[in-house]
Every structure is written in structure tokens, then in C-alpha cells.
Write an enzyme that holds these catalytic residues in place. Sequence first.
Site, short mmCIF file in Angstrom:
data_model
loop_
_atom_site.label_atom_id
_atom_site.label_comp_id
_atom_site.label_asym_id
_atom_site.label_seq_id
_atom_site.Cartn_x
_atom_site.Cartn_y
_atom_site.Cartn_z
N SER A 1 0.83 -1.20 0.00
CA SER A 1 0.00 0.00 0.00
C SER A 1 0.87 1.26 0.00
CB SER A 1 -0.96 -0.04 1.20
OG SER A 1 -1.91 1.00 1.15
N HIS B 1 -7.18 -5.25 -1.55
CA HIS B 1 -6.05 -4.40 -1.21
C HIS B 1 -5.11 -5.05 -0.20
CE1 HIS B 1 -3.90 -0.61 -0.76
NE2 HIS B 1 -3.97 -0.76 0.54
N ASP C 1 2.46 24.36 -1.82
CA ASP C 1 3.81 24.27 -2.36
C ASP C 1 4.52 22.99 -1.91
OD1 ASP C 1 3.84 25.14 0.27
OD2 ASP C 1 5.55 26.48 0.01
#
Length: 425
Positions: free
Chosen positions: A135, A404, A351
Site C-alpha cells: 500500500s 487491497h 507548495d
Amino acid sequence: MNSTLLYGHRVIEHRIDVPLVHDDPRRGTIPLFARELQPKNLTPDTPVVLYLQGGPGFPSPRPTELGGWLAELLSDHRVVLLDQRGTGRSGRIDVQGGVPSAEILTHYRQDSICADAELLRQHLGLQTWSLFGQSFGGFCITHYLSTYPGSVDYAYLTGGLPGINNDADEVYRHTYSALTRRHREFFRRYPWAEKQIREISHHLNNEEEILPTGERLSSRRFRTVGIELGRGTGLENLAYLLEEPFHSRAGKKCLRGDFLEEVGRRTSFHTAPLYAVMHESIYGGVVSGATAWAAARVAESLPGFSENADPTDSSEPFYLYGEHIFPWQFQEDAALQPFASVAEELARKRDWPQLYDAEALAENPAICAAAIYLDDIFVPLELSQRTAAYFRDLRPWISNQYHHNGIAQDGAAIVRRLINLTRNF
């Protein structure tokens, strides 16, 4: 450096100090902890593999027995289990230890974790090693290969090949779409479950139910139990939770104590607050701009996922949530309330540094293999396939056999398959 034995395997503890800010070592250090397991047939040439845990915000496994993927790797590797910064014994972050500033937390993403790992590799005296990531661990591997081209021999990713040229909104559009399909499968298998979900949610919208931790349970918080749908046995586990949630007291419905306790456990971030705080930040810097609570924004545009969806309106779908973090969780979960302001700052940050480099991936000599799960509701298949094409040598295995958390179900077989892919074609 402590040493002990586990089922005949030598276990060594490593502790080093690493810079809090790798670009500015003057800002002090934090502890980094890793546990190394050595195979019984250790030789000077035994290769080393670093395991990178899923998350973010979870420590590496604490093995009590040797099975699954760990036993498979230990058959011919030294295995290093790293507590990523902010977890376990690597300076765990939680309310009891104090809430860091948002600026400090910007140094707890893939880039800093991989810089820590590089220092650990050097501490171990290794020229190169291999990487195995589940993951979020695969997100870390993708950054590692973008940044440290001569450090890795082989890399194995399971359920964790991230998109490298898309914003968080696109990630969540894919995950909600996959989650919709998973709901349909769930409701086909357990036709009564949709009515139960709607009834519980309607009840919580109109009655006060208090969790054992003292917080009122809202319907929106209850809906986060849908994360279970992303796991291999998730349909069954969720169905068992839902099968009989109510008592009748003096002719009035109320939720059972064991149901409230279990929902409270599943929807609290007491054990891993850093996961909730940092979750959307791991997508910052993939493209420019703020993540800005992408999961919440995208949910409002999709049928069945709106926070204010009406559970009594049978003409419209009504769904649970998956691996999604919402700003209101920092109001409702006592474990997250002290982190509310820093989470908001992180959501507004524009940013972020770039995490991935397509050109570097195309030149990195490491041989890679990735298990990409067709029905993964956390890491979208479409984005993983797109990213796989950027690698110089990545050998994908696309499977509908697992979800998953495949390595929790059949880790040994998955590891064998990935290793064979890197060796045999």
C-alpha cells in the site's frame, strides 16, 4: 543494539538518529528504529530486503509467529522491519506526546521516510538492498526509485503503485467508483444489508447514541466503517457487524452496547492519529496545488456519497465511505480533535515538493514487480497501470484474486509470485 531469538531466527534491533529535516540538519534529530530478522541459514551473501509498511502512520509489524510473507522472505533474505518516522519506536506522534506544527509534519511523507531509509542502509553497511512495500509502502518505493538510483536491486510492490501525474481529486473519483461497485457486490451477497445501513443512519440522524469513549456517534462517522469493504474478508466482517445492531427498550429502538463499542473501535484513530492527519498529504506535490480535502469535495459530487445523503430516500443510492478522510472527523473523533488546526493547514498547503520523477523511474536499473489488484478500492487500478509504464523494468501482475490487503490473506504466495517475476522473464 539488542539481539534475541524468534523461532530460531536472530532478531536485531537497530536505533539511529536521523535529521528531522534532511535538507537542514541543524534543526535537530529524531529517533529511527528498525527490527532486523535474520534467517537460520544466514551467510555473508544473504540479500537484505526492507519492508515498508502501509499507512501512512502505522508502525511495522511486531512478529509473534513466523508465517505468510515474512516467513517466505526469511527463507533466503535478511528482513528489516522499519518503523517509519512518527510511528512505533521512531518517535510516535500522538496527543500524549504533543501535537507538532503543520510545518514539522510536512517532513513526515514519502520523501523523508525514504531519506531515513537511505541512512539506515548506510548504517547497516549495505551497498544495495531490496524493497518490499504494501500500500503506502509502494508509494514510498516509487519515491525511493525516483531519488536513489543506485541503492536498490529488486523492488516488490503490493497494492501500492501510485499515480504519479494526477491530482488527489482524480484518485478519489476512481476510489469512489470502485467503492460503488464493491457496494453492489456486498448488497448482492447480503440483500438485507442496504436496508440495515439506511436504518442505522436514519436512527443516528434522529437519536443520540453515545460511544463508550463518550462521543456522540453521527451517521457520517458510522459510514466510515465502509473501509472494511476494501479488504479480502470485508464483506463478511461488515455483514456480521450489521446483522443485529438494535435493542428494543420500552418499545423504542436503541443501538446495542457491543455494536457501539465495535463501531467506536473501527472509527477511532486513537491507535494511529498520524494516518488521518497525513493521509491526503501523501498526494501533495504529485501535481501542483493544495489537496484541499479532496475526498470530501469529490464525495459531494457523487450520488450516494454526499455527507447529507438521505438514508430514507430509496430512489437514491446511499453508500458507506472507504479509505477517505474528512474534515469533520477532526471534530468528532476525540483522538483527532487536537490535530484539527494542523490538518487544516496541511489541506491548504500549495507548495509541496515533487514526490515522483518519471524520467528517473525510466532509468533506474532496479528490477521491479507489482501486484496490482483489479478490485482495489484504495489504490486505483487505472492509475497503477499508467504508472507502471514509466518504469524501466516493472513487471505487473494484475489479479482479481485478492483485494487491497492481499498479503494478509495469502502473503507467501504473493511474495513468491513477485520474486519469480523478477527472476524468470
